[in-house]
Motif scaffolding. Sequence first.
Motif, PDB file in Angstrom:
ATOM      1  N   ILE A 212       0.854  -1.194   0.000  1.00 43.01           N
ATOM      2  CA  ILE A 212       0.000   0.000   0.000  1.00 43.01           C
ATOM      3  C   ILE A 212       0.881   1.232   0.000  1.00 43.01           C
ATOM      4  O   ILE A 212       1.873   1.303   0.736  1.00 43.01           O
ATOM      5  CB  ILE A 212      -0.936   0.012   1.224  1.00 43.01           C
ATOM      6  CG1 ILE A 212      -1.783  -1.264   1.274  1.00 43.01           C
ATOM      7  CG2 ILE A 212      -1.852   1.235   1.196  1.00 43.01           C
ATOM      8  CD1 ILE A 212      -2.652  -1.385   2.509  1.00 43.01           C
ATOM      9  N   GLU A 213       0.525   2.202  -0.796  1.00 41.14           N
ATOM     10  CA  GLU A 213       1.311   3.431  -0.948  1.00 41.14           C
ATOM     11  C   GLU A 213       1.393   4.163   0.399  1.00 41.14           C
ATOM     12  O   GLU A 213       0.382   4.316   1.093  1.00 41.14           O
ATOM     13  CB  GLU A 213       0.633   4.309  -2.007  1.00 41.14           C
ATOM     14  CG  GLU A 213       1.582   5.248  -2.724  1.00 41.14           C
ATOM     15  CD  GLU A 213       1.723   6.556  -1.988  1.00 41.14           C
ATOM     16  OE1 GLU A 213       2.828   7.118  -2.032  1.00 41.14           O
ATOM     17  OE2 GLU A 213       0.741   7.006  -1.379  1.00 41.14           O
ATOM     18  N   LYS A 215       1.554   7.217   1.422  1.00 41.62           N
ATOM     19  CA  LYS A 215       0.703   8.390   1.669  1.00 41.62           C
ATOM     20  C   LYS A 215      -0.700   7.970   2.112  1.00 41.62           C
ATOM     21  O   LYS A 215      -1.273   8.555   3.046  1.00 41.62           O
ATOM     22  CB  LYS A 215       0.616   9.256   0.401  1.00 41.62           C
ATOM     23  CG  LYS A 215      -0.187  10.541   0.613  1.00 41.62           C
ATOM     24  CD  LYS A 215      -0.203  11.407  -0.629  1.00 41.62           C
ATOM     25  CE  LYS A 215      -1.147  10.859  -1.676  1.00 41.62           C
ATOM     26  NZ  LYS A 215      -1.342  11.798  -2.809  1.00 41.62           N
ATOM     27  N   SER A 216      -1.265   6.954   1.455  1.00 40.66           N
ATOM     28  CA  SER A 216      -2.591   6.470   1.838  1.00 40.66           C
ATOM     29  C   SER A 216      -2.569   5.876   3.244  1.00 40.66           C
ATOM     30  O   SER A 216      -3.491   6.104   4.042  1.00 40.66           O
ATOM     31  CB  SER A 216      -3.075   5.412   0.835  1.00 40.66           C
ATOM     32  OG  SER A 216      -3.108   5.937  -0.470  1.00 40.66           O
ATOM     33  N   TYR A 218      -0.535   6.705   5.614  1.00 38.93           N
ATOM     34  CA  TYR A 218      -0.330   7.830   6.540  1.00 38.93           C
ATOM     35  C   TYR A 218      -1.659   8.505   6.867  1.00 38.93           C
ATOM     36  O   TYR A 218      -1.971   8.752   8.037  1.00 38.93           O
ATOM     37  CB  TYR A 218       0.641   8.822   5.901  1.00 38.93           C
ATOM     38  CG  TYR A 218       1.016   9.989   6.775  1.00 38.93           C
ATOM     39  CD1 TYR A 218       2.114   9.914   7.629  1.00 38.93           C
ATOM     40  CD2 TYR A 218       0.280  11.166   6.762  1.00 38.93           C
ATOM     41  CE1 TYR A 218       2.471  10.983   8.434  1.00 38.93           C
ATOM     42  CE2 TYR A 218       0.627  12.240   7.572  1.00 38.93           C
ATOM     43  CZ  TYR A 218       1.720  12.137   8.399  1.00 38.93           C
ATOM     44  OH  TYR A 218       2.067  13.197   9.203  1.00 38.93           O
ATOM     45  N   LEU A 219      -2.463   8.786   5.842  1.00 36.50           N
ATOM     46  CA  LEU A 219      -3.754   9.443   6.056  1.00 36.50           C
ATOM     47  C   LEU A 219      -4.688   8.564   6.876  1.00 36.50           C
ATOM     48  O   LEU A 219      -5.407   9.045   7.759  1.00 36.50           O
ATOM     49  CB  LEU A 219      -4.396   9.799   4.711  1.00 36.50           C
ATOM     50  CG  LEU A 219      -3.646  10.854   3.888  1.00 36.50           C
ATOM     51  CD1 LEU A 219      -4.261  10.978   2.499  1.00 36.50           C
ATOM     52  CD2 LEU A 219      -3.679  12.199   4.596  1.00 36.50           C
ATOM     53  N   PHE A 220      -4.676   7.259   6.598  1.00 36.53           N
ATOM     54  CA  PHE A 220      -5.497   6.321   7.366  1.00 36.53           C
ATOM     55  C   PHE A 220      -5.054   6.303   8.830  1.00 36.53           C
ATOM     56  O   PHE A 220      -5.890   6.286   9.749  1.00 36.53           O
ATOM     57  CB  PHE A 220      -5.396   4.924   6.751  1.00 36.53           C
ATOM     58  CG  PHE A 220      -6.111   3.851   7.522  1.00 36.53           C
ATOM     59  CD1 PHE A 220      -7.498   3.853   7.630  1.00 36.53           C
ATOM     60  CD2 PHE A 220      -5.393   2.848   8.155  1.00 36.53           C
ATOM     61  CE1 PHE A 220      -8.159   2.870   8.350  1.00 36.53           C
ATOM     62  CE2 PHE A 220      -6.045   1.850   8.882  1.00 36.53           C
ATOM     63  CZ  PHE A 220      -7.430   1.871   8.974  1.00 36.53           C
ATOM     64  N   CYS A 270       5.745   5.538   7.848  1.00 36.87           N
ATOM     65  CA  CYS A 270       5.376   6.191   6.579  1.00 36.87           C
ATOM     66  C   CYS A 270       6.071   7.534   6.426  1.00 36.87           C
ATOM     67  O   CYS A 270       6.532   7.885   5.336  1.00 36.87           O
ATOM     68  CB  CYS A 270       3.865   6.377   6.503  1.00 36.87           C
ATOM     69  SG  CYS A 270       2.939   4.840   6.346  1.00 36.87           S
TER      70      CYS A 270
END
Length: 295
Positions: A212-213, A215-216, A218-220, A270
């Motif tokens: 999983i990238e 950035k995604s 991190y936001l989660f 991340c």
Amino acid sequence: FAPPSGLEGYGLFAWMTASTILLKAALSFFESPGAALAAEISPVKADRAEMGILRQVMASLAQIAMVGAAFSLFFKASAEFPNGQENAAAYPPFALTLAVALGFVMLISSAGTWRHALRFERGLGAPVRGRFVVAEALGAWGDALLRMRNFRAVFFGLFIAGLMGSTYRALNLYLGTYVWKLDPAVIRDWQQLNLIGMLAMALLARFIVQRIEPKSLYLFAIFLLILAYGLPPGLTALGLLPPVGTQALHTVLFAFNALAGAAAGLIMICSLIMFAEVTDEYPFLREISRTGLIF
């Protein structure tokens, strides 16, 4: 940890503020080069993730040991101080123990990475000597903040996450001691669960970041952190948590603290990966490396 006797009000505030700033500044002389070195040793994202995870694992293990020692040895309950944190005499030996342990770990870390740093530097060729100018360094940092969108996004993301974490840590022990009325042994287990959650996520992150990238992720993780930080005091204010002193309350608080630790661990891994990639972008745009400065 041991202000001069008689200090109170603004005098005590000034002592604590100056001590905290000096401590953080001193720590940055070790932390910033260490983080920059981890980014420069390898350009491969998987290697950087591995090093970041190892750093986080060792930090979590050290913090678990520190919390265990704090509430089992220094701040344990006694007849005179049922709440061991109110025993002022326990703080100087606690601080000295931490200082010795921290110095030892720093020396071991420096000795272990010395040859890797030398190998990296030999590959760069002869260094260009020059004076360090504070204004020039601050100008370069401001340039990165104003003109590099990725650096700006990661910087303010970490700023907000750090603000949340600092507020949470500052208030959490107060809430645990005086609102939820946890005794020192329960506080020890409660705090350690946060660190265990961080450790578990650091170990799992090795497999997650490959799929999983960052950035995604991190936001989660930020979303989870907001829930874990905000719900316990929010539910307390609404009268929706189990009664004080019950096992049910302890279970709920333990679960939220473990979740907060897992989210924080994911954020750290991340952010290390993303910051390392931002430092790669800087020389591409400016034709000069500023890894240490950016970190």
